[in-house]
Scaffold this active site. Structure first.
Site, PDB file in Angstrom:
ATOM      1  N   LYS A 111       0.842  -1.059   0.256  1.00  0.00           N
ATOM      2  CA  LYS A 111      -0.060   0.027   0.253  1.00  0.00           C
ATOM      3  C   LYS A 111       0.831   1.252   0.034  1.00  0.00           C
ATOM      4  O   LYS A 111       0.422   2.463  -0.373  1.00  0.00           O
ATOM      5  CB  LYS A 111      -0.931   0.118   1.322  1.00  0.00           C
ATOM      6  CG  LYS A 111      -2.142  -1.058   1.120  1.00  0.00           C
ATOM      7  CD  LYS A 111      -2.998  -0.600   2.023  1.00  0.00           C
ATOM      8  CE  LYS A 111      -4.551  -1.391   1.680  1.00  0.00           C
ATOM      9  NZ  LYS A 111      -4.072  -2.669   1.935  1.00  0.00           N
ATOM     10  N   GLU A 133      -9.918   7.133   3.733  1.00  0.00           N
ATOM     11  CA  GLU A 133     -10.835   6.481   4.457  1.00  0.00           C
ATOM     12  C   GLU A 133     -10.069   4.956   4.661  1.00  0.00           C
ATOM     13  O   GLU A 133      -9.278   4.700   3.866  1.00  0.00           O
ATOM     14  CB  GLU A 133     -12.051   6.094   3.472  1.00  0.00           C
ATOM     15  CG  GLU A 133     -12.027   5.054   2.428  1.00  0.00           C
ATOM     16  CD  GLU A 133     -11.108   5.141   1.580  1.00  0.00           C
ATOM     17  OE1 GLU A 133     -10.615   6.343   1.159  1.00  0.00           O
ATOM     18  OE2 GLU A 133     -10.620   4.054   1.076  1.00  0.00           O
ATOM     19  N   SER A 400       1.732  -9.763  -1.102  1.00  0.00           N
ATOM     20  CA  SER A 400       1.469  -8.279  -0.707  1.00  0.00           C
ATOM     21  C   SER A 400       1.809  -7.641   0.609  1.00  0.00           C
ATOM     22  O   SER A 400       2.079  -6.543   0.588  1.00  0.00           O
ATOM     23  CB  SER A 400      -0.014  -8.216  -1.202  1.00  0.00           C
ATOM     24  OG  SER A 400      -0.863  -8.972  -0.367  1.00  0.00           O
TER      25      SER A 400
END
Ligand SMILES: *Cc1c(COP(=O)(O)O)cnc(C)c1O
Length: 430
Positions: A111, A133, A400
């Protein structure tokens, strides 16, 4: 594979996919087949157009990509390595398995790639405040990290229910200097946090950027997020090509779709099978899952600013989703992946909660790697296929993220008594 003047003459597949209007004046910008678009209230439309224009100019400037790669290499351990899983491959007795190690990033997942990229865009726009968010809190932590690194003011919207469930991430966001706003509206979860975040943005766009966390939402977000995350696929392809050779297939887990898209874009032009793995939860037939592209529970629709497959009922109401991994538990999916699925370029599969946990255990046991529960969905998919392949064939999996964050869920799922006793003792001490 970085953009060169030649790319205009002979664009790579990912360039034609993300920027179709560069090559075909009749193409629809922001659409991937019938999916995508920008369905936002009028008040936000100008902001989206402004962002589209800024990004369109920025992406043509090779200095931006160079700066991005440079920040990521000194701040987030890039290029992340590719690890050959010799013991796991041996155990399964088929294809050689390789992991792209996004778990080794700053904050422990892919991310950060996207939020650092958006931070660099913010500098170009001269914006000083970032909002986001977050559901499980991972994107919130990544955004708060980026804000601290770039000296920005940061507000994170999070449903009140999620604030309770994800206390460790809330703690870190606050320690990193972010203000966490607990949203009490509706079901007090991710979709309500998204609404509140958009409300903030409608009144603050002058000085504020909304850093969306995955390759979803209104144009230009899917395009922009995919463009930054393609660093994963670009690195991985070069690492495989220079090392063992290109893989026969590439696996990635699919929540919103950013790590999968980022990985797949690097291999679009190769004869490499691309496999996206969704959260099968308690099984596709149980109704308790988050599979949108596997099975028949999702249908195309428009919500949250874009068109894609959503898990909805007959009346178009969003269904409740379930997955053991918080990051795969989402009602929509990247319009880019919806299109690549329709055209057959990407194959989708679902993996159950139990399979993802079994894969996590096997990865720990054979390789000493603690994968995130999201990522071990991709590992589980590969574990199914590897034994059917030959020993000189290769599978590449995008890991990930790392699994430390999942300690509560994993200890629960594995029924670890000592951990339960530890929690009870701490509870009594409080
Ligand atoms: C958030 C998250 C995901 C899911 O998001 P995508 O946008 O689908 O990549 C997957 N893995 C990890 C480790 C995450 O934190």
């Amino acid at each position: 594979m970085s953009p060169t003047p030649n790319a205009v003459l002979s664009p790579a597949g990912w360039e034609r996919l993300l920027f179709p209007t560069d090559y075909d004046p009749d193409a629809r910008l922001g659409y991937y087949g019938p999916y995508g678009g920008c369905f936002v209230p009028e008040i936000l439309y100008t902001t989206m157009q402004e962002l589209t224009a800024v990004f369109d100019q920025a992406r043509r400037d090779p200095a931006l990509w160079a700066e991005f790669v440079s920040v990521m290499s000194t701040y987030s351990s890039r290029p992340t390595p590719v690890t050959h899983l010799e013991r796991l491959s041996e155990r399964l007795g088929g294809a050689q398995i390789y992991l792209k190690r996004e778990d080794l990033n700053q904050t422990g997942a892919h991310k950060i790639n996207n939020v650092i990229g958006q931070g660099l865009l913010m500098r170009r726009m001269g914006k000083k405040r970032v909002i986001a968010e977050t559901g499980a809190g991972q994107h919130g932590v990544a955004t708060a990290t980026m804000a601290a690194r770039f000296g920005l003011e940061c507000t994170i919207y999070m449903g009140a229910v999620d604030v309770e469930r994800q206390r460790p991430n809330v703690f870190w966001m606050e320690q990193l200097g972010a203000r966490v706003v607990s949203v009490e509206d509706g079901s007090a979860t991710l979709k309500d946090a998204i609404n509140e975040c958009l409300r903030d943005w409608a009144f603050s766009m002058e000085d504020t950027h909304y850093a969306l966390g995955t390759a979803c939402g209104p144009h230009p977000f899917p395009q922009m997020v995919a463009w930054f995350q393609r660093l994963i696929g670009e690195e991985a392809r070069a690492q495989m090509a220079e090392g063992p050779g290109l893989p026969e297939c590439v696996y990635a887990c699919v929540g919103g779709g950013s790590n999968a898209t980022g990985m797949f874009l690097g291999f679009l032009d190769d004869e490499v099978e691309l496999v996206g793995v969704e959260a099968g939860g308690e099984g596709i037939d149980s109704g308790r899952h988050a599979a949108r592209l596997v099975g028949d529970d999702a249908r195309p629709g428009i919500a949250q600013g874009y068109k894609t497959y959503f898990l909805q009922d007959e009346e178009g109401q969003m269904r409740h989703t379930h997955s053991v991994s918080a990051g795969l538990d989402y009602i929509g999916v990247s319009p880019i992946l919806a299109h690549l699925g329709d055209t057959g370029r990407v194959r989708f599969e679902a993996v159950t909660d139990d399979e993802a946990i079994a894969a996590l255990r096997l990865l720990m046991e054979t390789e000493g790697i603690i994968g995130a529960l999201e990522s071990t969905h991709a590992v589980a998919g590969a574990i199914r296929e590897a034994p059917t392949m030959k020993k000189d064939q290769r599978i590449l999996i995008n890991l990930s993220g790392r699994g430390d964050k999942d300690i509560f869920t994993i200890a629960d799922a594995l029924g670890d008594d000592n951990w339960q006793q530890f929690l009870r003792r701490r509870g009594q001490g409080a």
